[in-house]
Write a protein that holds these residues in place. Structure first.
Motif, PDB file in Angstrom:
ATOM      1  N   UNK A  13      -4.301  25.892   9.921  1.00 48.94           N
ATOM      2  CA  UNK A  13      -3.291  25.313   9.055  1.00 48.94           C
ATOM      3  C   UNK A  13      -1.927  25.265   9.580  1.00 48.94           C
ATOM      4  N   UNK A  14      -1.655  26.407  10.255  1.00 51.85           N
ATOM      5  CA  UNK A  14      -0.110  26.574  10.765  1.00 51.85           C
ATOM      6  C   UNK A  14      -0.345  25.593  11.944  1.00 51.85           C
ATOM      7  N   UNK A  15      -1.084  25.416  12.547  1.00 52.72           N
ATOM      8  CA  UNK A  15      -0.894  24.206  13.795  1.00 52.72           C
ATOM      9  C   UNK A  15      -0.755  22.854  13.037  1.00 52.72           C
ATOM     10  N   UNK A  16      -1.556  22.298  12.198  1.00 54.58           N
ATOM     11  CA  UNK A  16      -1.154  21.181  11.524  1.00 54.58           C
ATOM     12  C   UNK A  16       0.050  21.207  10.813  1.00 54.58           C
ATOM     13  N   UNK A  17       0.565  22.123  10.163  1.00 57.05           N
ATOM     14  CA  UNK A  17       1.922  22.258   9.779  1.00 57.05           C
ATOM     15  C   UNK A  17       2.880  22.012  10.631  1.00 57.05           C
ATOM     16  N   UNK A  18       2.895  22.819  11.824  1.00 56.45           N
ATOM     17  CA  UNK A  18       3.830  22.908  12.840  1.00 56.45           C
ATOM     18  C   UNK A  18       3.707  21.532  13.510  1.00 56.45           C
ATOM     19  N   UNK A  19       2.724  20.908  13.609  1.00 61.53           N
ATOM     20  CA  UNK A  19       2.721  19.408  14.272  1.00 61.53           C
ATOM     21  C   UNK A  19       3.416  18.478  13.271  1.00 61.53           C
ATOM     22  N   UNK A  20       3.278  18.598  11.885  1.00 61.51           N
ATOM     23  CA  UNK A  20       3.875  17.712  10.777  1.00 61.51           C
ATOM     24  C   UNK A  20       5.565  17.963  10.899  1.00 61.51           C
ATOM     25  N   UNK A  21       5.758  19.240  11.068  1.00 66.31           N
ATOM     26  CA  UNK A  21       7.285  19.550  11.156  1.00 66.31           C
ATOM     27  C   UNK A  21       7.762  18.913  12.350  1.00 66.31           C
ATOM     28  N   UNK A  22       7.126  18.857  13.691  1.00 67.71           N
ATOM     29  CA  UNK A  22       7.533  18.525  14.604  1.00 67.71           C
ATOM     30  C   UNK A  22       7.913  16.784  14.655  1.00 67.71           C
ATOM     31  N   UNK A  23       6.957  16.275  14.212  1.00 65.04           N
ATOM     32  CA  UNK A  23       6.816  14.761  14.117  1.00 65.04           C
ATOM     33  C   UNK A  23       8.203  14.531  12.912  1.00 65.04           C
ATOM     34  N   UNK A  24       8.274  15.221  11.967  1.00 66.48           N
ATOM     35  CA  UNK A  24       9.333  14.961  10.988  1.00 66.48           C
ATOM     36  C   UNK A  24      10.965  15.129  11.726  1.00 66.48           C
ATOM     37  N   UNK A  25      11.085  16.253  12.466  1.00 65.59           N
ATOM     38  CA  UNK A  25      12.105  16.429  13.339  1.00 65.59           C
ATOM     39  C   UNK A  25      12.447  15.300  14.337  1.00 65.59           C
ATOM     40  N   UNK A  26      11.463  14.922  14.959  1.00 71.11           N
ATOM     41  CA  UNK A  26      11.393  13.860  15.990  1.00 71.11           C
ATOM     42  C   UNK A  26      11.980  12.681  15.310  1.00 71.11           C
ATOM     43  N   UNK A  27      11.516  12.192  14.199  1.00 73.86           N
ATOM     44  CA  UNK A  27      11.780  10.919  13.365  1.00 73.86           C
ATOM     45  C   UNK A  27      13.088  10.974  13.099  1.00 73.86           C
ATOM     46  N   UNK A  28      13.637  12.346  12.480  1.00 79.05           N
ATOM     47  CA  UNK A  28      14.976  12.160  12.175  1.00 79.05           C
ATOM     48  C   UNK A  28      16.067  12.181  13.169  1.00 79.05           C
TER      49      UNK A  28
END
Length: 86
Positions: free
Chosen positions: A6-21
């Protein structure tokens, strides 16, 4: 078989959102500069095309004037004035 945590998936989603912004923020900063460069390039291209067309027009006009021969006035005969007879 490897399972995702769960933490790996959450970390990936956060990284994708940060890259987008981050990309969105950089584009807002760089877009005016890029647009200005595009406008300058288009203006230079337009000016070059305008100069080329003006030179072509001037050359064509010079060629027409040079090639134009004076008209010869040919007198074929006399002018006869006709009058009506009743």
């Amino acid at each position: 078989m490897v399972t995702a945590s769960f933490t790996g998936v959450l970390r990936t989603i956060v990284i994708i959102i940060l890259i987008y912004y981050a990309i969105k923020f950089l584009l807002r900063l760089l877009a005016p500069v890029l647009m200005q460069q595009m406008v300058k390039k288009a203006q230079r291209s337009f000016n070059n095309q305008q100069q080329f067309n003006q030179q072509n027009y001037t050359t064509q006009q010079a060629n027409l004037k040079r090639d134009k021969k004076p008209k010869e006035n040919k007198k074929v005969g006399e002018y006869i004035d006709f009058e009506e007879i009743d």
